[in-house]
Design a protein around this motif. Structure first.
Motif, PDB file in Angstrom:
ATOM      1  N   THR A  58       0.838  -1.201   0.000  1.00 51.41           N
ATOM      2  CA  THR A  58       0.000   0.000   0.000  1.00 51.41           C
ATOM      3  C   THR A  58       0.871   1.247   0.000  1.00 51.41           C
ATOM      4  O   THR A  58       2.068   1.205   0.313  1.00 51.41           O
ATOM      5  N   LEU A  59       0.239   2.360  -0.369  1.00 52.62           N
ATOM      6  CA  LEU A  59       0.922   3.646  -0.359  1.00 52.62           C
ATOM      7  C   LEU A  59       0.808   4.290   1.016  1.00 52.62           C
ATOM      8  O   LEU A  59      -0.291   4.453   1.549  1.00 52.62           O
ATOM      9  N   THR A  60       1.936   4.670   1.578  1.00 51.63           N
ATOM     10  CA  THR A  60       1.928   5.473   2.798  1.00 51.63           C
ATOM     11  C   THR A  60       1.751   6.940   2.414  1.00 51.63           C
ATOM     12  O   THR A  60       1.884   7.303   1.234  1.00 51.63           O
ATOM     13  N   PRO A  61       1.468   7.828   3.364  1.00 49.87           N
ATOM     14  CA  PRO A  61       1.420   9.254   3.032  1.00 49.87           C
ATOM     15  C   PRO A  61       2.723   9.751   2.401  1.00 49.87           C
ATOM     16  O   PRO A  61       2.692  10.579   1.486  1.00 49.87           O
TER      17      PRO A  61
ATOM     18  N   SER B 189       3.153  11.377  -1.415  1.00 47.43           N
ATOM     19  CA  SER B 189       3.867  12.611  -1.734  1.00 47.43           C
ATOM     20  C   SER B 189       4.957  12.357  -2.770  1.00 47.43           C
ATOM     21  O   SER B 189       5.138  13.138  -3.718  1.00 47.43           O
ATOM     22  N   ARG B 190       5.668  11.265  -2.599  1.00 51.27           N
ATOM     23  CA  ARG B 190       6.768  10.957  -3.516  1.00 51.27           C
ATOM     24  C   ARG B 190       6.246  10.652  -4.921  1.00 51.27           C
ATOM     25  O   ARG B 190       6.890  11.017  -5.918  1.00 51.27           O
ATOM     26  N   LEU B 191       5.083  10.009  -5.017  1.00 51.40           N
ATOM     27  CA  LEU B 191       4.494   9.739  -6.321  1.00 51.40           C
ATOM     28  C   LEU B 191       4.307  11.028  -7.112  1.00 51.40           C
ATOM     29  O   LEU B 191       4.619  11.102  -8.307  1.00 51.40           O
TER      30      LEU B 191
ATOM     31  N   GLN C 129      10.702  14.721  -0.265  1.00 45.96           N
ATOM     32  CA  GLN C 129      11.698  13.646  -0.250  1.00 45.96           C
ATOM     33  C   GLN C 129      12.883  13.958   0.657  1.00 45.96           C
ATOM     34  O   GLN C 129      13.584  13.046   1.112  1.00 45.96           O
ATOM     35  N   ALA C 130      13.100  15.250   0.935  1.00 46.75           N
ATOM     36  CA  ALA C 130      14.219  15.622   1.807  1.00 46.75           C
ATOM     37  C   ALA C 130      14.095  14.992   3.185  1.00 46.75           C
ATOM     38  O   ALA C 130      15.112  14.778   3.865  1.00 46.75           O
ATOM     39  N   LEU C 131      12.875  14.678   3.618  1.00 43.70           N
ATOM     40  CA  LEU C 131      12.700  14.069   4.938  1.00 43.70           C
ATOM     41  C   LEU C 131      13.419  12.733   5.047  1.00 43.70           C
ATOM     42  O   LEU C 131      13.952  12.387   6.105  1.00 43.70           O
TER      43      LEU C 131
END
Length: 589
Positions: free
Chosen positions: A396-399, A403-405, A487-489
């Motif tokens: 599944t997609l996480t939050p 965002s990365r998508l 993505q910096a996170l």
């Protein structure tokens, strides 16, 4: 000796030094011949000038190497003939690399003494620091994947401060200039990432214009720790433990512990290179490549993370730069907060452009709708684990994944594809409960490359505890409300706990080159934001010129004919664009 004879003899000595300067050994021999000639001509008491001049032109007993000074519009002495493995030299109190011997005053004094004796003045001299034996040329062979390209290797020190210690093999590839009669030299491409393979890029042969391929041998390499060049290898199970977003103090503490285990594991599997994958070490590798190619000065094009390599090369070896292009610029001067904020602002700005495109484009699948609301509605479902990942069956997609998508779609940009993804995800029924948020965990003995170790060696981005981390999250949510988890996170979590100081810590660039570096940046770049490029341009001052592509996406050379023409002119003719040159946007389909 008449004035005319003095001038003629001087020109003869200068020409001899020019010819000799192709290699350090020949230069040393020529220097000895010049001093011997001086000794013969002076004779008697005046011969004491010769050891005096020789002493002045040496540094701490190192060998004398005469070099001829070329005219330089600004920036340092352009005459220095570099040697493989040369250290860029000491730095002054402000960190600016010092030229050996403070040549201007020294050369003036030596020249005055010679002219006073009625003798020709040799060219100013520079003494190189001790260096390892000159790098051999590269034995090129047809690449296994594509025999129209050539592949080769260089054996280089793992630690440039210990050149006689462990070594690793740097893998390279090239395509020879298609018009040998028009060939200028070698153009070295610095791959991005960190993690991109320059060897694969050369084999694919899709990066540069026909004109550049006609005039240059196009050369690239897998940087140390990447691809074929002694890649950093780590336990896949430990890599899978790294969190996308750290949720509380317990998870924060666990991440610190897991990252310590990961570093130990990577070091054991990778060998001594693990502690030397930083970009400053790669700068020394790049200089060895330049020398092995037989190039007195570097012609370079770096993309994305490869721009850090090019910028730091110019900083450490300013007199060895012919032309350097930095496309999609990385700003290596930022601390934790500024790094996160600038990345969040760049990503959000690119998403805003997507929303504006959808509003004005009837073919957008979300045209006429509230695009932000449609997108925001997906996050609660991602938090509940209801969004099946379209690219990873069974996950599944996480939050963060959501965002990365979007951010990956903004790289192209592929706005139409992002709009279709939003429509499809909105219409998808909830995923079955119990699906993992990630792909199946790796086996205990599985190993994966970890190219991001390079980033952790280049950046010190400390976060004290989860309280500070959560404050960063809240601030980024204000800066990038549509892309809540830039993505910096992941960079923060991946490098959390890396011992300080890192091998190549952030700093403001101090570059003084004769030819300005050319920065080429997209106005709406979701990764290397225009905010980074303008800041780097300010750091470079007169040693940098910013060319702005007024469009979208990550990268611009292959996207805009205007950018490509300007970059090609610069690389071929060292024709620097006017400051603040802008290229119009190419419409996104």
């Amino acid at each position: 000796m008449t004035i005319v004879q003095v001038a003629q003899t001087r020109r003869a000595h200068e020409e001899e030094c020019r010819r000799a300067a192709h290699t350090p050994v020949e230069a040393q021999t020529a220097s000895a011949r010049v001093l011997a000639a001086l000794d013969d001509r002076l004779g008697g008491m005046e011969s004491g000038l010769v050891p005096l001049i020789a002493t002045l032109l040496r540094r701490r007993g190192q060998r004398l190497v005469l070099r001829v000074r070329n005219s330089a519009p600004r920036g340092g002495d352009r005459s220095r003939v570099p040697e493989v493995g040369d250290d860029p030299g000491r730095q002054d109190a402000e960190g600016t690399p010092r030229r050996p011997l403070r040549l201007r005053a020294l050369a003036l004094g030596a020249t005055a003494a010679l002219l006073a004796a009625g003798l020709p003045a040799p060219a100013p001299a520079l003494a190189a620091p001790p260096a390892p034996a000159a790098a051999p040329g590269i034995a090129w062979q047809p690449c296994a994947e594509d025999r129209t390209a050539e592949c080769g290797t260089l054996s280089l020190p793992v630690d440039w401060d210990r050149p006689d210690g462990d070594r690793f093999t740097l893998h390279l590839a090239r395509r020879a200039a298609t018009d040998p009669a028009a060939r200028i030299g070698s153009l070295v491409f610095g791959p991005g990432g960190p993690g991109d393979s320059g060897v694969r890029r050369i084999i694919r042969n899709d990066r540069f214009s026909d004109d550049l391929r006609r005039r240059f041998d196009i050369v690239s390499f897998d940087p140390r720790g990447i691809g074929r060049s002694n890649p950093v290898l780590c336990s896949a199970a430990l890599l899978d433990r790294q969190p996308q977003v750290i949720t509380d103090q317990a998870r924060f503490d666990a991440t610190l512990a897991d990252n310590a285990l990961l570093r130990k594991d990577c070091r054991q599997r990778t060998g001594p290179l693990f502690d030397h994958v930083d970009t400053r070490s790669a700068v020394r590798d790049l200089d060895a490549v330049r020398a092995a190619l037989g190039e007195p000065r570097l012609t370079f094009h770096g993309s994305s993370y490869g721009t850090l390599l090019g910028a730091q090369y110019a900083e450490e070896f300013p007199d060895r730069v012919r032309a350097v292009v930095l496309e999609s610029v990385v700003d290596h001067s930022l601390g934790t907060r500024a790094f996160l904020d600038t990345q969040g602002a760049a990503a959000q700005g690119s998403f805003d452009e997507f929303v504006a495109w959808c509003a004005r484009t009837p073919s957008c699948p979300l045209h006429g709708e509230d695009v932000r609301a449609a997108w925001a509605g997906l996050f609660p479902r991602a938090e509940r684990g209801e969004l099946a990942d379209p690219d990873r069956p069974g996950a599944t997609l996480t939050p963060y994944d959501l965002s990365r998508l979007a951010q990956r779609a903004l790289y192209g940009p592929d706005w139409a594809g992002l709009a279709r993804d939003i429509v499809a995800l909105r219409a998808t029924p909830p995923a079955p409960t119990g699906l993992p948020a990630t792909a199946a965990a790796a086996g205990e003995d599985a190993v994966r490359p970890h190219p991001f170790a390079v980033f952790c060696a280049d950046w010190h981005l400390p976060v004290r505890d989860h309280r500070e981390y959560a404050a960063h999250l809240r601030r980024m949510a204000r800066i990038a409300p549509d892309l809540r988890y830039p993505q910096a996170l992941l960079a923060i979590a991946t490098c959390l706990g890396t011992p300080a100081p890192v091998a190549n810590p952030q700093h403001r660039l101090r570059v003084r080159t004769d030819v300005p570096l050319l920065l080429a940046n997209t106005r709406h770049d979701p990764a290397s934001g225009h905010n980074w490029a303008t800041n780097v341009a300010r750091q470079l001052g007169r040693s940098g010129v910013l060319l702005t592509y007024e469009g979208w996406g990550h990268g611009n050379y292959t996207r805009s004919a205007c950018v490509q023409d300007a970059v090609d002119r610069y690389l071929i003719s060292v024709d620097v664009p006017a400051r603040d040159t802008r290229c119009p946007a190419v419409p996104v389909a």
